[in-house]
Design a protein around this motif. Sequence first.
Motif, PDB file in Angstrom:
ATOM      1  N   MET A  42      50.332  81.583   9.231  1.00 46.36           N
ATOM      2  CA  MET A  42      50.764  80.888  10.427  1.00 46.36           C
ATOM      3  C   MET A  42      49.968  79.601  10.582  1.00 46.36           C
ATOM      4  N   GLU A  43      50.653  78.480  10.583  1.00 45.61           N
ATOM      5  CA  GLU A  43      49.968  77.209  10.800  1.00 45.61           C
ATOM      6  C   GLU A  43      49.890  76.935  12.299  1.00 45.61           C
ATOM      7  N   ILE A  44      48.719  76.603  12.727  1.00 48.42           N
ATOM      8  CA  ILE A  44      48.470  76.360  14.147  1.00 48.42           C
ATOM      9  C   ILE A  44      48.537  74.860  14.406  1.00 48.42           C
ATOM     10  N   THR A  45      49.161  74.485  15.508  1.00 48.16           N
ATOM     11  CA  THR A  45      49.272  73.070  15.848  1.00 48.16           C
ATOM     12  C   THR A  45      48.496  72.771  17.129  1.00 48.16           C
ATOM     13  N   CYS A  46      48.181  71.508  17.290  1.00 51.45           N
ATOM     14  CA  CYS A  46      47.504  71.055  18.514  1.00 51.45           C
ATOM     15  C   CYS A  46      48.359  71.382  19.734  1.00 51.45           C
ATOM     16  N   ASP A  47      49.660  71.191  19.604  1.00 49.23           N
ATOM     17  CA  ASP A  47      50.568  71.465  20.726  1.00 49.23           C
ATOM     18  C   ASP A  47      50.548  72.937  21.120  1.00 49.23           C
ATOM     19  N   GLN A  48      50.503  73.833  20.150  1.00 52.19           N
ATOM     20  CA  GLN A  48      50.446  75.268  20.445  1.00 52.19           C
ATOM     21  C   GLN A  48      49.184  75.604  21.232  1.00 52.19           C
ATOM     22  N   ILE A  49      48.066  75.080  20.788  1.00 45.90           N
ATOM     23  CA  ILE A  49      46.796  75.344  21.457  1.00 45.90           C
ATOM     24  C   ILE A  49      46.828  74.772  22.872  1.00 45.90           C
ATOM     25  N   ARG A  50      47.289  73.536  23.003  1.00 43.22           N
ATOM     26  CA  ARG A  50      47.364  72.883  24.307  1.00 43.22           C
ATOM     27  C   ARG A  50      48.229  73.680  25.277  1.00 43.22           C
ATOM     28  N   GLU A  51      49.398  74.096  24.800  1.00 39.46           N
ATOM     29  CA  GLU A  51      50.334  74.837  25.650  1.00 39.46           C
ATOM     30  C   GLU A  51      49.751  76.173  26.104  1.00 39.46           C
ATOM     31  N   LYS A  52      49.121  76.875  25.193  1.00 37.44           N
ATOM     32  CA  LYS A  52      48.561  78.183  25.518  1.00 37.44           C
ATOM     33  C   LYS A  52      47.426  78.066  26.533  1.00 37.44           C
ATOM     34  N   LEU A  53      46.534  77.102  26.335  1.00 33.44           N
ATOM     35  CA  LEU A  53      45.419  76.909  27.266  1.00 33.44           C
ATOM     36  C   LEU A  53      45.923  76.476  28.640  1.00 33.44           C
ATOM     37  N   GLN A  94      48.872  77.158  29.995  1.00 35.40           N
ATOM     38  CA  GLN A  94      49.546  78.289  30.641  1.00 35.40           C
ATOM     39  C   GLN A  94      48.579  79.385  31.062  1.00 35.40           C
ATOM     40  N   LYS A  95      47.740  79.829  30.152  1.00 35.30           N
ATOM     41  CA  LYS A  95      46.899  80.997  30.422  1.00 35.30           C
ATOM     42  C   LYS A  95      45.695  80.706  31.308  1.00 35.30           C
ATOM     43  N   LEU A  96      45.178  79.478  31.250  1.00 31.66           N
ATOM     44  CA  LEU A  96      44.005  79.149  32.063  1.00 31.66           C
ATOM     45  C   LEU A  96      44.346  78.238  33.237  1.00 31.66           C
ATOM     46  N   GLY A  97      45.609  77.907  33.375  1.00 26.46           N
ATOM     47  CA  GLY A  97      45.995  76.995  34.449  1.00 26.46           C
ATOM     48  C   GLY A  97      45.274  75.668  34.327  1.00 26.46           C
ATOM     49  N   ALA A  98      45.054  75.236  33.097  1.00 23.50           N
ATOM     50  CA  ALA A  98      44.298  74.006  32.842  1.00 23.50           C
ATOM     51  C   ALA A  98      45.046  72.795  33.401  1.00 23.50           C
ATOM     52  N   VAL A  99      44.287  71.909  34.026  1.00 22.23           N
ATOM     53  CA  VAL A  99      44.872  70.680  34.567  1.00 22.23           C
ATOM     54  C   VAL A  99      44.808  69.544  33.554  1.00 22.23           C
ATOM     55  N   HIS A 100      43.983  69.721  32.525  1.00 21.37           N
ATOM     56  CA  HIS A 100      43.869  68.730  31.457  1.00 21.37           C
ATOM     57  C   HIS A 100      43.389  69.446  30.194  1.00 21.37           C
ATOM     58  N   VAL A 101      44.061  69.175  29.082  1.00 26.04           N
ATOM     59  CA  VAL A 101      43.655  69.747  27.796  1.00 26.04           C
ATOM     60  C   VAL A 101      43.810  68.683  26.718  1.00 26.04           C
ATOM     61  N   ASP A 102      42.722  68.398  26.009  1.00 24.58           N
ATOM     62  CA  ASP A 102      42.757  67.542  24.825  1.00 24.58           C
ATOM     63  C   ASP A 102      42.515  68.434  23.617  1.00 24.58           C
ATOM     64  N   VAL A 103      43.337  68.300  22.608  1.00 22.88           N
ATOM     65  CA  VAL A 103      43.159  69.069  21.377  1.00 22.88           C
ATOM     66  C   VAL A 103      43.210  68.100  20.206  1.00 22.88           C
ATOM     67  N   GLU A 104      42.213  68.201  19.351  1.00 28.01           N
ATOM     68  CA  GLU A 104      42.150  67.326  18.174  1.00 28.01           C
ATOM     69  C   GLU A 104      41.975  68.183  16.925  1.00 28.01           C
ATOM     70  N   ASP A 105      42.798  67.928  15.924  1.00 29.54           N
ATOM     71  CA  ASP A 105      42.644  68.583  14.628  1.00 29.54           C
ATOM     72  C   ASP A 105      41.563  67.811  13.881  1.00 29.54           C
ATOM     73  N   THR A 106      40.411  68.427  13.707  1.00 26.59           N
ATOM     74  CA  THR A 106      39.280  67.745  13.081  1.00 26.59           C
ATOM     75  C   THR A 106      39.116  68.110  11.607  1.00 26.59           C
TER      76      THR A 106
END
Length: 86
Positions: free
Chosen positions: A1-12, A14-26
């Motif tokens: 399963m390849e993980i994307t920045c968008d998947q991580i952003r969306e999950k955080l 939704q699940k944490l009610g985050a008001v801002h999420v930055d995700v960078e593939d490093t």
Amino acid sequence: MEITCDQIREKLTQKLGAVHVDVEDTSSNRCAASFKVLVVSTEFEGKPLLQRHRLVNMCLAEELKEIHAFEQKTLTPEQWEKQKSQ
């Protein structure tokens, strides 16, 4: 399963009610093996750093099985506003 920045952003968000999420593939070749995230959520208010990180880790438990390196910064909305103004 390849993980994307968008998947991580969306999950955080939704699940944490985050008001801002930055995700960078490093990953050096952008192979989705290493990520850096900034999560801003009211869920972190009154919680120490370790507890905040555990919340993020629990939220991304399945994804972390595939990720080799994961760096996270967790802030409350108040801390985020203060940091942005500096």
